[in-house]
Design a protein around this motif. Structure first.
Motif, PDB file in Angstrom:
ATOM      1  N   LYS A 179      16.737   2.172  21.259  1.00  0.00           N
ATOM      2  CA  LYS A 179      16.538   3.616  21.370  1.00  0.00           C
ATOM      3  C   LYS A 179      17.908   4.294  21.380  1.00  0.00           C
ATOM      4  N   ALA A 180      17.976   5.478  20.807  1.00  0.00           N
ATOM      5  CA  ALA A 180      19.231   6.222  20.820  1.00  0.00           C
ATOM      6  C   ALA A 180      18.948   7.709  20.701  1.00  0.00           C
ATOM      7  N   GLY A 181      19.798   8.494  21.332  1.00  0.00           N
ATOM      8  CA  GLY A 181      19.638   9.945  21.245  1.00  0.00           C
ATOM      9  C   GLY A 181      20.934  10.649  21.600  1.00  0.00           C
ATOM     10  N   VAL A 182      21.078  11.845  21.100  1.00  0.00           N
ATOM     11  CA  VAL A 182      22.229  12.663  21.425  1.00  0.00           C
ATOM     12  C   VAL A 182      21.749  14.093  21.613  1.00  0.00           C
ATOM     13  N   LEU A 216      18.700  15.059  19.056  1.00  0.00           N
ATOM     14  CA  LEU A 216      18.377  14.149  17.969  1.00  0.00           C
ATOM     15  C   LEU A 216      18.043  12.803  18.588  1.00  0.00           C
ATOM     16  N   ASN A 217      16.859  12.253  18.249  1.00  0.00           N
ATOM     17  CA  ASN A 217      16.405  10.999  18.844  1.00  0.00           C
ATOM     18  C   ASN A 217      15.929  10.030  17.778  1.00  0.00           C
ATOM     19  N   LEU A 218      16.207   8.749  17.988  1.00  0.00           N
ATOM     20  CA  LEU A 218      15.729   7.662  17.147  1.00  0.00           C
ATOM     21  C   LEU A 218      15.224   6.559  18.063  1.00  0.00           C
ATOM     22  N   GLY A 219      14.196   5.832  17.629  1.00  0.00           N
ATOM     23  CA  GLY A 219      13.726   4.765  18.493  1.00  0.00           C
ATOM     24  C   GLY A 219      12.724   3.854  17.828  1.00  0.00           C
ATOM     25  N   GLN A 220      12.682   2.615  18.327  1.00  0.00           N
ATOM     26  CA  GLN A 220      11.679   1.634  17.925  1.00  0.00           C
ATOM     27  C   GLN A 220      10.693   1.455  19.067  1.00  0.00           C
ATOM     28  N   GLY A 221       9.423   1.229  18.730  1.00  0.00           N
ATOM     29  CA  GLY A 221       8.392   0.981  19.729  1.00  0.00           C
ATOM     30  C   GLY A 221       7.400  -0.036  19.202  1.00  0.00           C
ATOM     31  N   TRP A 278      28.104  17.544  25.313  1.00  0.00           N
ATOM     32  CA  TRP A 278      27.568  16.401  24.572  1.00  0.00           C
ATOM     33  C   TRP A 278      27.084  15.314  25.532  1.00  0.00           C
ATOM     34  N   LEU A 279      25.840  14.879  25.296  1.00  0.00           N
ATOM     35  CA  LEU A 279      25.237  13.820  26.102  1.00  0.00           C
ATOM     36  C   LEU A 279      24.619  12.795  25.159  1.00  0.00           C
ATOM     37  N   VAL A 280      24.962  11.527  25.353  1.00  0.00           N
ATOM     38  CA  VAL A 280      24.474  10.445  24.499  1.00  0.00           C
ATOM     39  C   VAL A 280      23.574   9.528  25.322  1.00  0.00           C
ATOM     40  N   HIS A 281      22.415   9.154  24.747  1.00  0.00           N
ATOM     41  CA  HIS A 281      21.481   8.241  25.399  1.00  0.00           C
ATOM     42  C   HIS A 281      21.354   6.977  24.556  1.00  0.00           C
ATOM     43  N   LEU A 282      21.467   5.822  25.183  1.00  0.00           N
ATOM     44  CA  LEU A 282      21.283   4.542  24.514  1.00  0.00           C
ATOM     45  C   LEU A 282      20.319   3.699  25.334  1.00  0.00           C
TER      46      LEU A 282
END
Length: 662
Positions: A413-416, A428-433, A379-383
């Motif tokens: 921004k967020a992703g896992v 799975l990725n979510l983000g605002q731009g 598991w890897l989480v990106h913030l």
């Protein structure tokens, strides 16, 4: 560096085969990747801008002369000349803010493909080091520090000529790369000679400095051309012109770009700074005699600016208990000092009057942070978080359109990702731009040459995206990725550089599926397939308008077959198909689909290489691009006629290149 900002230190050497690089555990989404120099050299290119077609789902076309920026399509966007897709070369931005021909104008003609080290691309709004214009995606071009010594001459139909000289020499403690490109082309047009005359020069000095790598790069580009713009089908059907004919033979342009940039990269720090001088003078005529029955509708757009800017970032990692954490924190700044951005009515390139003329000073600063946390081995989480502040001052020849504008926008921004096995990873990725609008649109209160009032548009426009992805790589023969994505735009506001007016539009939604697969049968044969399917709609109703987004591209298919044998023989075939595009908001008018097949054959012997390229092997009669709007030919009714306007795909073209390596 890799498209994942936290992987920028994982690969520092020139990549030979980007598609064969293992991104499992290093990428933060399924829709990012690396394109290596060898892959770029494998593919025949009709135009420099087509290097962006290495990005799965991207289509690059042209509706004017080859010196003008290309037209780009990706993820349901008609990106025009670059809006919503950010490009940079050696850390320098390519997209031009508040540009005379269109917001985000992206001209890649100053790039010499043979000295690109790699292209790192990412799609979507999920990466904190990507800001303005990156809603659909980002491409970062790297330049080689050293290159093979080569002299190359290419000749082809329609007086195509290209001379390339490049090489590297030791210079004190470092290395000096020099490259120059001279290109001429007249094109297949019946009524004009395109008369393209392009000059490129690159000088790059690099050396180890302290604990990092330093590079200083000078680039110079100059181009002039005549243009056969899109023409109405009724003129072709009536026999007034050929498919390759023109209704206004005095169109074209001149463009120049000069830059000086410096960069320094270590394991912990990355910094770059640049200064760019850019000029464009462009003559176009899309409606002929609709607005001015006497002199015609030709207009001139000018843009003269100097850009300053840079970026500095720090990368580090540490442990939080059993969790391995990695961080990237940085600041980016940019100043566009636009001495003149103008729009003029012209006839045969002679100015008749001024529609509008402005000076613009536009500044921005951004802070970003991207962090990655390895919760377990799988598991890897990106913030990520980013804040952009932008301000502009417009001095217009119409006092009512002068003023200042400023805005700030905060993006999360967020992703896992979960590594299912050594071969599989899911994301799975979510983000605002966001994207910026033309500063002139944010300060204007009247339509140029009229007393009509107009409301200023928003300076910055929010986008929101999400993506579910899967990646597979078996380390030897097969690499594949699948992405299901979604993107909302708060507004498709546009500043229309052709008319000097604002055109506010509605909120929109796009979603789609992308598949990219690369298979190596053995050391000699490889096959790649890239597929993109997209649905694009406005999400707000408007009276007397439909909900289809003009120019949106619903289907793209690209396939390539490459054969190599012991570095002696090489051949490749490249098929590109894009489906019918909607040309109006009701989808009542749709373009024809387009398919083109290109190929080449290379033979290496001793220090020589001979290459034979064939563009449009099947001699397709399809159009490079189609539009639907009203125009007026001489002696037609004053209200004009709504019609399809096309720019034909260039016919079957042969080119041969001889390259000497020393």
């Amino acid at each position: 560096m890799l498209a994942d900002p936290l992987s920028s230190h994982a690969i520092e050497n020139i990549l030979i085969k980007g598609r064969q690089i293992d991104l499992l555990g290093h990428s933060s989404s399924a829709s990012e990747g690396v394109i290596g120099n060898a892959e770029i050299l494998d593919r025949p290119l009709l135009r420099t801008g087509e290097i962006l077609e290495f990005i799965p789902g991207m289509v690059v076309t042209q509706h004017s002369g080859s010196g003008k920026s290309n037209q780009y399509f990706l993820r349901g966007f008609n990106l025009d000349h670059g809006t919503d897709f950010a490009n940079s070369v050696d850390g320098m931005p390519v997209n031009m803010r508040s540009h005379g021909h269109g917001q985000g104008y992206t001209d890649l003609n100053f790039i010499i493909p043979e000295i690109i080290s790699q292209i790192d691309y990412q799609k979507g709004t999920y990466h904190a080091n990507s800001g303005d214009f990156s809603a659909a995606g980002t491409a970062r071009f790297g330049i080689q520090n050293s290159t093979r010594n080569e002299l190359s001459l290419a000749l082809g139909e329609n007086d195509y000529q290209r001379l390339l000289a490049k090489g590297s020499v030791s210079a004190g403690p470092g290395n000096l790369l020099l490259a120059t490109e001279l290109q001429a082309y007249d094109g297949p047009w019946q009524d004009i000679s395109e008369n393209t005359r392009k000059v490129n020069l690159v000088s790059r000095y690099s050396q180890r400095l302290a604990s990092g790598q330093f590079a200083l790069t000078f680039m110079a580009y100059n181009n002039s051309w005549n243009a056969a713009d899109q023409v109405p089908e009724r003129a072709i059907n009536a026999g007034l012109i050929d498919r390759f004919g023109s209704l206004d033979t005095s169109l074209g342009g001149k463009s120049a770009r000069y830059s000086l940039s410096g960069s320094w990269l270590s394991d912990a720090w990355q910094a770059n700074a640049y200064v760019i001088s850019s000029d464009l003078d462009l003559w176009s005529n899309f409606t002929y005699f609709l607005n001015d029955p006497v002199n015609g509708d030709q207009f001139e757009q000018t843009d003269s600016r100097t850009l300053y800017g840079g970026e500095i970032s720090r990368h580090w990692h540490h442990d939080i208990g059993s969790i391995a954490a990695e961080h990237l924190v940085g600041v980016q700044t940019r100043i566009d000092d636009i001495a003149k951005v103008g729009l003029y009515n012209t006839q045969a390139r002679q100015r008749l009057d001024t529609i509008r003329e402005d000076e613009v000073l536009q500044r921005s600063i951004a802070l970003f942070n991207q962090s990655s946390f390895a919760l377990t081995e799988q598991w890897l989480v990106h913030l990520g978080a980013r804040y952009d502040l932008m301000a502009a001052r417009v001095t217009s020849d119409v006092a009512a359109n002068s003023g200042t504008a400023s805005d700030g926008i905060f993006s999360l921004k967020a992703g896992v990702s979960y590594q299912i096995s050594s071969n599989w990873q899911t994301y799975l990725n979510l983000g605002q731009g966001f994207h910026s609008n033309d500063a002139r649109g944010a300060t204007s209160t009247v339509v140029p040459q009229t007393d009509e009032s107009v409301a200023p548009v928003d300076f910055l426009v929010r986008s929101k995206g999400a993506e579910l992805g899967l990646r597979y790589f078996d380390f030897t023969t097969f690499n594949a990725s699948v992405a299901l994505w979604h993107l909302d735009m708060d507004s498709e506001l546009l500043y229309v550089g052709d008319a000097g007016t604002n055109e506010p539009s509605r909120a929109s939604r796009r979603y789609g599926l992308e598949v990219a697969a690369y298979y190596w049968f053995n050391r000699s044969w490889s096959l790649d397939t890239e597929l993109a399917v997209t649905r694009s709609r406005f999400t707000e109703d408007e009276q007397d308008e439909g909900n289809y987004i003009d120019g949106s591209l619903p289907f793209v298919l690209s396939m390539g077959l490459i054969y190599k044998t012991d570095d002696t023989w090489q051949t490749s075939l490249r098929l590109r198909h894009f489906g019918k595009r909607t040309l109006d908001s009701f989808n009542a008018q749709r373009s024809a689909s387009s398919t083109v097949l290109n190929g080449n054959l290379k033979y290496n012997f001793s220090t020589w290489q001979l290459s034979f390229d064939v563009m449009n092997i099947l001699n397709s009669k399809a159009s490079d691009i189609e539009y639907f709007y009203a125009s007026r030919l001489n002696n037609e009714a004053e209200e004009g006629i709504e019609d399809r306007h096309i720019h034909p795909m260039e016919p079957r073209t042969f080119r041969i290149t001889a390259t000497y390596t020393f």
